[in-house]
Scaffold this motif. Structure first.
Motif, short mmCIF file in Angstrom:
data_model
loop_
_atom_site.label_atom_id
_atom_site.label_comp_id
_atom_site.label_asym_id
_atom_site.label_seq_id
_atom_site.Cartn_x
_atom_site.Cartn_y
_atom_site.Cartn_z
N THR A 178 0.85 -1.19 0.00
CA THR A 178 0.00 0.00 0.00
C THR A 178 0.88 1.25 0.00
OG1 THR A 178 -0.08 0.03 2.40
CG2 THR A 178 -1.87 -1.12 1.27
N ASP A 227 -1.54 -1.49 -3.99
CA ASP A 227 -2.92 -1.84 -3.66
C ASP A 227 -3.69 -0.58 -3.23
OD1 ASP A 227 -5.12 -3.42 -3.18
OD2 ASP A 227 -4.22 -4.55 -1.54
N ASP A 228 -4.99 -0.58 -3.43
CA ASP A 228 -5.86 0.51 -2.97
C ASP A 228 -5.36 1.86 -3.50
OD1 ASP A 228 -6.94 -1.59 -1.50
OD2 ASP A 228 -5.87 -1.05 0.32
MG MG Z 1 -5.61 -3.40 1.15
#
Ligand code: MG
Ligand code: C2E
Ligand code: MG
Ligand code: MG
Length: 287
Positions: free
Chosen positions: A152, A180-181
């Motif tokens: 992240t 991610d995200d």
């Molecule tokens: Mg996540």
């Protein structure tokens, strides 16, 4: 109210606070025992080619089957594992399980798929992490080029120098990285520029109200076009509707992950899907 609390510290004496604290401690203890008691399993969610709909990869997602309380969401227990440091052994277990599973699919004669494993800051910034990955690959015989680690933005920004170091070591082994995200954190583009990142995962909060919501449309289109210019692969997560799929395809998104195609599945279910898939995944093997 806040003033009152500050003055006499009364929050420590409220019985429901005690109950909540006791609850947390109990969960923590159970989480610490869950590995040895074999209460974890890994499910895999397909990541499909936006054009051909072939499964190119799967994301490994951890599940905790609590004997008394049933399945507990990772949204609840991952933060607890992070706070306690239990994420280190638990994360290693997920990684090893995923690598072993990848080899099992291959031995069953199925086309190769990339496996993405989520990694927490506490894990990634831990001293032995690169060594752990090397040993998980070696012990399982899983091809490093099929392993992707999902990081992240907050993980990266927590300790950029260290992160770069570890990423480079792993990259030398053939491991790839995704963010991610993406879009929910506070990473700077200048920081990301220097990292060996293979792709961005557009966070599902931007997908949910597509294609109706104008600002989300603009954000998603911008992330996709930026990714293409930077030569990054881009995937949308949380895709649930045909209209979302259409929007993403029209705008050049490479891959799609979400309930529209499939929920996270057991290894056997993934195996069955791979078995009926035309052998296209191998075309992407060294892409
Ligand atoms: Mg996540
Ligand atoms: P994530 O890495 O962003 O994973 C995607 C989450 O979105 C998963 O939730 C997945 O089941 C869910 N999802 C997939 N498609 C859809 C969709 O179409 N609609 C909606 N509403 N949701 C969808 P899950 O499995 O509950 O995991 C939640 C989070 O827990 C993950 O978010 C990840 O941050 C963390 N997590 C899960 N497994 C692990 C693990 O092994 N290690 C670490 N460190 N974190 C993990
Ligand atoms: Mg993820
Ligand atoms: Mg995500």
């Amino acid at each position: 109210r806040a003033k009152e609390v500050g003055r006499n510290n009364s929050q420590w004496y409220r019985p429901e606070m005690n109950a909540r604290l006791r609850d947390r401690l109990r969960r923590q203890k159970q989480l610490g025992e869950a590995l040895a008691r074999d209460q974890f399993r890994v499910v895999y969610q397909p990541q499909v080619d936006a054009r051909t709909r072939n499964i190119l990869g799967v994301e490994a997602l951890l599940r905790w089957d609590h004997p008394a309380d049933g399945p507990i969401s990772p949204m609840t227990f991952i933060p607890l594992a992070e706070e306690t440091g239990l994420i280190v052994p638990i994360g290693e277990w997920v990684l090893r399980s995923a690598c072993r599973q990848g080899v099992r699919w291959r031995r069953a004669g199925l086309p190769p798929v990339r496996i993405s494993v989520n990694v927490s800051a506490r894990q990634f910034l831990h001293d032995g992490w690169a060594q752990t990955v090397a040993s998980a690959l070696e012990d399982s015989g899983f091809d490093a080029r099929h392993l992707e680690l999902e990081l992240t933005e907050s993980l990266i920004m927590q300790d950029l120098d260290r992160c770069v170091q570890t990423m480079k070591r792993l990259q030398d082994m053939g491991v790839r990285f995704s963010i991610d995200d993406f879009g929910t954190g506070y990473s700077s583009l200048s920081a990301l520029k220097h990292l060996p990142i293979a792709r961005l995962k557009i966070d599902k909060s931007f997908i949910r109200e597509l294609p109706q919501r104008e600002d989300d449309r603009a954000i998603v289109m911008a992330v996709i076009s930026m990714s293409r210019r930077l030569n990054l692969n881009v995937i949308a997560e949380g895709v649930e509707t045909q209209a979302q799929v259409d929007f993403l395809c029209e705008n050049g998104c490479d891959e799609i992950q979400g309930y529209y195609f499939s929920r996270p599945l057991t290894p056997a279910e993934i195996g069955a899907m791979l078995a009926v898939q035309p052998t296209v995944a191998s075309a992407r093997e060294d892409a």
